[in-house]
Design a protein around this motif. Sequence first.
Motif, mmCIF file in Angstrom:
data_model
loop_
_atom_site.group_PDB
_atom_site.id
_atom_site.type_symbol
_atom_site.label_atom_id
_atom_site.label_comp_id
_atom_site.label_asym_id
_atom_site.label_seq_id
_atom_site.Cartn_x
_atom_site.Cartn_y
_atom_site.Cartn_z
ATOM 1 N N ARG A 1 3.073 -1.068 -2.369
ATOM 2 C CA ARG A 1 2.035 -0.174 -2.885
ATOM 3 C C ARG A 1 0.756 -0.907 -3.267
ATOM 4 O O ARG A 1 0.078 -0.556 -4.236
ATOM 5 N N PRO B 1 -2.833 0.972 1.417
ATOM 6 C CA PRO B 1 -2.357 2.242 1.966
ATOM 7 C C PRO B 1 -1.713 2.058 3.344
ATOM 8 O O PRO B 1 -1.963 1.067 4.028
ATOM 9 N N GLN C 1 -2.702 5.884 -2.898
ATOM 10 C CA GLN C 1 -2.286 4.482 -2.821
ATOM 11 C C GLN C 1 -3.458 3.660 -2.277
ATOM 12 O O GLN C 1 -3.499 3.320 -1.108
#
Length: 226
Positions: free
Chosen positions: A116, A119, A188
């Motif tokens: 994470r 992306p 993210q």
Amino acid sequence: MESLPNYVSITFGVTVLLAVMLFYRATGRSNRFLAVIVVWIVAQAILSLSGFYTAAPAGSPRFGLVILPPLLTVITLFATKAGHRFLDRLDRPTLTIFHSIRILVELVLFWLFLHRAVPQLMTFEGRNFDILSGLTAPIVYYFAFVRKSMSRTALIGWNVICLGLVIFIAVNGLLSAPTPLQQFAFEQPNIALQYFPFVLLPAVLVPLVILAHLASLRQLQANQRH
């Protein structure tokens, strides 16, 4: 980034080292190039490890210190006679095999996505097709410089396509970072590039990849004129 496994940072560090060594070889082992790139890496390491980028307030132009100096350097090389001499002395076979490092870059980006830190769009599962450049680089090197059976037109086409791929994902990376320019990946965002050693992706690896393609294209077009 404390939760990131050590092998991710180590693999990326090895990738940067390989990239610098290969480009250094392409320059004919220019000590001036080596000195400049080492100073630049040390400067980015100091800034990123000090929290200079992560502590920046929203909208801060600090990250411009990563992108603008390499960009201005590339522009200067193509705009000056001294820059032309440097570019024309670069070894094109080495510049070609240099792009193999993009395989490792894509592997690291995938690991960062799993943790994470970037992306999905920045990986080969998303919008990033740059791994194709790394996978095809040894093939192009073999047919162009070992077998000498690849045409100049094909080499130009390969360089143009691979240049487009790296610029495309670089723009996507910028637009997915948590800045006022962010357009996507809000769930993210691209945060890894604010930290060492991953700040060296936009600061060192992407500029060298772009420069390698542009220098190769310049040489190929010059040969075509003659």
